[in-house]
Write a protein that holds these residues in place. Sequence first.
Motif, PDB file in Angstrom:
ATOM      1  N   PHE A 100      10.238  74.102  66.451  1.00 51.04           N
ATOM      2  CA  PHE A 100      11.406  73.906  67.291  1.00 51.04           C
ATOM      3  C   PHE A 100      12.547  74.121  66.104  1.00 51.04           C
ATOM      4  O   PHE A 100      12.209  74.066  64.951  1.00 51.04           O
ATOM      5  CB  PHE A 100      11.543  72.782  68.021  1.00 51.04           C
ATOM      6  CG  PHE A 100      11.941  71.440  67.280  1.00 51.04           C
ATOM      7  CD1 PHE A 100      13.359  70.955  67.243  1.00 51.04           C
ATOM      8  CD2 PHE A 100      10.931  70.773  66.498  1.00 51.04           C
ATOM      9  CE1 PHE A 100      13.557  69.944  66.486  1.00 51.04           C
ATOM     10  CE2 PHE A 100      11.293  69.771  65.869  1.00 51.04           C
ATOM     11  CZ  PHE A 100      12.399  69.077  65.874  1.00 51.04           C
ATOM     12  N   ALA A 101      13.900  74.223  66.746  1.00 52.34           N
ATOM     13  CA  ALA A 101      15.108  74.336  66.012  1.00 52.34           C
ATOM     14  C   ALA A 101      16.159  73.367  66.328  1.00 52.34           C
ATOM     15  O   ALA A 101      16.055  73.347  67.691  1.00 52.34           O
ATOM     16  CB  ALA A 101      15.394  75.696  65.715  1.00 52.34           C
ATOM     17  N   GLU A 102      16.868  72.580  65.740  1.00 50.74           N
ATOM     18  CA  GLU A 102      17.923  72.106  66.071  1.00 50.74           C
ATOM     19  C   GLU A 102      19.287  72.290  65.418  1.00 50.74           C
ATOM     20  O   GLU A 102      19.206  72.583  64.109  1.00 50.74           O
ATOM     21  CB  GLU A 102      17.884  70.268  65.709  1.00 50.74           C
ATOM     22  CG  GLU A 102      17.380  70.101  64.417  1.00 50.74           C
ATOM     23  CD  GLU A 102      17.280  68.566  64.131  1.00 50.74           C
ATOM     24  OE1 GLU A 102      18.028  67.760  64.837  1.00 50.74           O
ATOM     25  OE2 GLU A 102      16.262  68.400  63.541  1.00 50.74           O
ATOM     26  N   ALA A 120      24.348  80.062  63.941  1.00 54.60           N
ATOM     27  CA  ALA A 120      23.244  80.068  62.702  1.00 54.60           C
ATOM     28  C   ALA A 120      21.976  80.342  63.137  1.00 54.60           C
ATOM     29  O   ALA A 120      21.074  80.791  62.646  1.00 54.60           O
ATOM     30  CB  ALA A 120      23.401  78.937  61.879  1.00 54.60           C
ATOM     31  N   GLY A 121      21.663  80.057  64.481  1.00 56.20           N
ATOM     32  CA  GLY A 121      20.412  80.025  65.290  1.00 56.20           C
ATOM     33  C   GLY A 121      20.106  81.413  65.140  1.00 56.20           C
ATOM     34  O   GLY A 121      18.780  81.779  65.376  1.00 56.20           O
ATOM     35  N   HIS A 137      16.195  82.204  63.209  1.00 60.04           N
ATOM     36  CA  HIS A 137      15.640  80.817  63.531  1.00 60.04           C
ATOM     37  C   HIS A 137      14.947  80.574  64.787  1.00 60.04           C
ATOM     38  O   HIS A 137      14.132  80.076  65.091  1.00 60.04           O
ATOM     39  CB  HIS A 137      16.808  79.961  63.034  1.00 60.04           C
ATOM     40  CG  HIS A 137      17.086  79.606  61.649  1.00 60.04           C
ATOM     41  ND1 HIS A 137      16.454  78.724  60.839  1.00 60.04           N
ATOM     42  CD2 HIS A 137      17.796  80.392  60.718  1.00 60.04           C
ATOM     43  CE1 HIS A 137      16.779  78.871  59.644  1.00 60.04           C
ATOM     44  NE2 HIS A 137      17.659  79.943  59.613  1.00 60.04           N
ATOM     45  N   ARG A 138      15.612  81.239  65.771  1.00 65.08           N
ATOM     46  CA  ARG A 138      15.312  81.116  67.352  1.00 65.08           C
ATOM     47  C   ARG A 138      13.976  81.835  67.454  1.00 65.08           C
ATOM     48  O   ARG A 138      13.312  81.519  67.863  1.00 65.08           O
ATOM     49  CB  ARG A 138      16.404  81.790  68.139  1.00 65.08           C
ATOM     50  CG  ARG A 138      17.497  80.984  68.456  1.00 65.08           C
ATOM     51  CD  ARG A 138      18.386  81.443  69.466  1.00 65.08           C
ATOM     52  NE  ARG A 138      19.544  80.764  69.803  1.00 65.08           N
ATOM     53  CZ  ARG A 138      20.457  80.825  69.337  1.00 65.08           C
ATOM     54  NH1 ARG A 138      20.639  81.778  68.338  1.00 65.08           N
ATOM     55  NH2 ARG A 138      21.718  80.126  69.638  1.00 65.08           N
ATOM     56  N   GLU A 139      13.860  82.917  66.735  1.00 68.61           N
ATOM     57  CA  GLU A 139      12.475  83.738  67.107  1.00 68.61           C
ATOM     58  C   GLU A 139      11.438  82.802  66.091  1.00 68.61           C
ATOM     59  O   GLU A 139      10.251  82.846  66.350  1.00 68.61           O
ATOM     60  CB  GLU A 139      12.671  85.161  66.169  1.00 68.61           C
ATOM     61  CG  GLU A 139      13.711  85.820  67.310  1.00 68.61           C
ATOM     62  CD  GLU A 139      13.645  87.308  66.392  1.00 68.61           C
ATOM     63  OE1 GLU A 139      14.154  88.276  67.319  1.00 68.61           O
ATOM     64  OE2 GLU A 139      13.940  87.404  65.336  1.00 68.61           O
ATOM     65  N   PHE A 140      11.844  82.354  65.018  1.00 73.22           N
ATOM     66  CA  PHE A 140      10.626  81.509  64.165  1.00 73.22           C
ATOM     67  C   PHE A 140      10.247  80.566  64.873  1.00 73.22           C
ATOM     68  O   PHE A 140       8.969  80.031  64.718  1.00 73.22           O
ATOM     69  CB  PHE A 140      11.672  81.154  62.873  1.00 73.22           C
ATOM     70  CG  PHE A 140      10.557  80.463  61.815  1.00 73.22           C
ATOM     71  CD1 PHE A 140       9.157  80.847  61.676  1.00 73.22           C
ATOM     72  CD2 PHE A 140      10.909  79.039  61.411  1.00 73.22           C
ATOM     73  CE1 PHE A 140       8.362  80.194  60.897  1.00 73.22           C
ATOM     74  CE2 PHE A 140      10.095  78.519  60.478  1.00 73.22           C
ATOM     75  CZ  PHE A 140       8.916  79.004  60.220  1.00 73.22           C
ATOM     76  N   THR A 141      11.192  79.779  65.810  1.00 74.19           N
ATOM     77  CA  THR A 141      10.395  78.542  66.587  1.00 74.19           C
ATOM     78  C   THR A 141       9.313  78.907  67.563  1.00 74.19           C
ATOM     79  O   THR A 141       8.595  78.302  68.043  1.00 74.19           O
ATOM     80  CB  THR A 141      11.546  77.844  67.375  1.00 74.19           C
ATOM     81  OG1 THR A 141      12.128  78.908  68.106  1.00 74.19           O
ATOM     82  CG2 THR A 141      12.668  77.422  66.599  1.00 74.19           C
ATOM     83  N   ARG A 142       9.279  80.431  67.784  1.00 75.47           N
ATOM     84  CA  ARG A 142       8.275  80.858  68.802  1.00 75.47           C
ATOM     85  C   ARG A 142       7.356  81.766  68.082  1.00 75.47           C
ATOM     86  O   ARG A 142       6.581  82.223  68.936  1.00 75.47           O
ATOM     87  CB  ARG A 142       8.969  81.443  69.892  1.00 75.47           C
ATOM     88  CG  ARG A 142       9.950  80.684  70.807  1.00 75.47           C
ATOM     89  CD  ARG A 142      10.731  81.374  71.812  1.00 75.47           C
ATOM     90  NE  ARG A 142      11.252  80.283  72.694  1.00 75.47           N
ATOM     91  CZ  ARG A 142      12.649  80.027  72.360  1.00 75.47           C
ATOM     92  NH1 ARG A 142      13.036  80.272  71.367  1.00 75.47           N
ATOM     93  NH2 ARG A 142      12.962  79.057  73.133  1.00 75.47           N
ATOM     94  N   ALA A 143       7.381  81.982  66.791  1.00 76.42           N
ATOM     95  CA  ALA A 143       6.313  82.880  66.030  1.00 76.42           C
ATOM     96  C   ALA A 143       5.847  82.023  64.948  1.00 76.42           C
ATOM     97  O   ALA A 143       5.830  80.773  64.903  1.00 76.42           O
ATOM     98  CB  ALA A 143       7.035  84.112  65.735  1.00 76.42           C
ATOM     99  N   GLY A 157      19.382  72.103  71.823  1.00 72.99           N
ATOM    100  CA  GLY A 157      20.629  72.148  71.358  1.00 72.99           C
ATOM    101  C   GLY A 157      21.164  73.559  71.263  1.00 72.99           C
ATOM    102  O   GLY A 157      22.365  73.640  71.218  1.00 72.99           O
ATOM    103  N   LEU A 158      20.501  74.421  71.029  1.00 74.42           N
ATOM    104  CA  LEU A 158      21.001  75.938  70.765  1.00 74.42           C
ATOM    105  C   LEU A 158      20.716  76.814  72.257  1.00 74.42           C
ATOM    106  O   LEU A 158      21.334  77.971  72.406  1.00 74.42           O
ATOM    107  CB  LEU A 158      19.921  76.420  69.821  1.00 74.42           C
ATOM    108  CG  LEU A 158      19.804  75.778  68.489  1.00 74.42           C
ATOM    109  CD1 LEU A 158      18.685  76.526  67.669  1.00 74.42           C
ATOM    110  CD2 LEU A 158      21.284  75.979  67.763  1.00 74.42           C
ATOM    111  N   GLU A 159      19.670  76.565  73.115  1.00 71.12           N
ATOM    112  CA  GLU A 159      19.476  77.141  74.206  1.00 71.12           C
ATOM    113  C   GLU A 159      19.898  76.425  75.631  1.00 71.12           C
ATOM    114  O   GLU A 159      19.523  75.170  75.441  1.00 71.12           O
ATOM    115  CB  GLU A 159      18.032  77.392  74.277  1.00 71.12           C
ATOM    116  CG  GLU A 159      17.771  78.531  72.940  1.00 71.12           C
ATOM    117  CD  GLU A 159      16.343  78.589  72.704  1.00 71.12           C
ATOM    118  OE1 GLU A 159      15.998  79.454  71.991  1.00 71.12           O
ATOM    119  OE2 GLU A 159      15.473  77.807  73.547  1.00 71.12           O
TER     120      GLU A 159
END
Length: 527
Positions: free
Chosen positions: A103-105, A148-149, A162-168, A371-373
């Motif tokens: 995940f990302a925050e 930044a995400g 960063h958003r793609e990395f949380t799902r890959a 926090g991002l989506e």
Amino acid sequence: MSGAGGVLQAELLRAAHQARLSGLHRPAAAAVAVATRLRAARTGEPDHRLADLTAALRELLDLATVLCSPAAGALAPAVLAGLRGTARQAYQEAGGLRLYGLFAEPVLTATHAGVLSWAVDTSGRLSTVAEVTPHTDPATAAPQALAAGGRAVRLGDTMLSHREFTRAGLSVQGATRSASGRLGAGAKVRAVRAAGAGWTDEPVARLWAEPLEAQIARALAWGALPYDSRPAGGDLLFLDVTLAGTATHGDTAAPQLLARCQGLTVALRPAHDHPGLAHRANLALLAGRPGLRLRVIGRLERAARPELRLLAVGPAAPAHPSTGDVTQGGHEVQGGHEVQGGHEAQSGDVTQSGDVTLALAADRAGRVNLGLERLQRADLPAGAGPDDGPAAVPGSLPASLPELLLDLPGPSGTGSTAVEAPVHLLTRRVEQAVTGGRRALGPAASGAARDSAAGEGRHLRAAGLATAAQLLDGLRASATDQGRDVFGRIVGDDHRAFTAAWLAASCYGEELATALCAAAWSPPDGR
């Protein structure tokens, strides 16, 4: 704080610089943290919290007391090195790593904004990679964190955001990693995109397999470690919960989202209160759907009742008979407790006869970074929008859950009879000394004030907190114990007695708060 103007702040920063030159990096960092929080308090910055300033001051005085004591020379070299700290985090060779995005925050402070992404490797260890830059205008900080995400992760030549990395995932060669789990981005690091893993798949799923008691113990122990020695994710909790509606708690009229987790009622709070981030809107949407089962990642909030600051959510793991959750005769049984019509016959987790969970689109890969989506109504199961009411899904939970709130301590307005320990009587005096100095704890001018001061000690002793009462009395006594000359003027005082009394009361309050938090997360009897 009231007397810590620019001159004293400059003196503190000068002492921090001198400590850094002497190799006392941890005390220097603590002094800079105190000066930064003092400036934030005096300028009225929105992210100022008195508790944070008190914690920073406690750490600085604690380090100074230990390092300046005569017994410091007898400490073990490893302990002394930990007290001194290091100038920079050292990165160690980690070789090849297979990382799975978690995940990302968003990161939002008074001076910086950005994003922090989390990943787990095949051994189950958590790692982080950040994209954080300074900002000069608080009004643009939240948009900067959200933007930044979408920036690329700085690992090798990968172009994953960063958003793609949380799902890959990433396959990394020549990786470097610090003791706190931060991944290095050196010139020798090579990284290519790889397949990710769902939260219900290995090796990610093992994070949720850790027992709740072990997770709480780990998170509380993590908070007691030096900042640069804390492993990544030590304060994170990985839980399966069932939303249980909203209720008010304490003096605030704002409703709080509640959930059930292994027989406990947990208050779910936004990880950040900034209105420019998506946390609050997402929790408001989830609050309209009691009965929804979720797999969540959150940060432990140390409080006298179970509280969790939500960071990411995903669909609940499917129930399997092997886990003790089976269906018998149309009723769900969890761990031996029968659930009828959405309510548990015995006091365990409240669920429904069917899995009612998030229905995320395929491109979300079974997770939402809160926090991002933003969650959408389409992400909720059919008929679970906030305007549909709790009766839109058969067997869903009622909006007011008095039977679930009986174990929620404090005045929640639901008939709870639990009584919180009056720790605030000590902690608020500790914080009062930070804001107003020893004069704030000086002799009471009126009889009512003196009676109130004496009543606080009696209240603490009546609650079984005799040590807290003794420390509070000692703090008050040291605040007034100042020598005077023949004309009644205060003579020179090095304030050491008052500092020692304040530090003792503050450290005791910290340890007591930790113990109360651990007790609040203990499984109820018979569950």
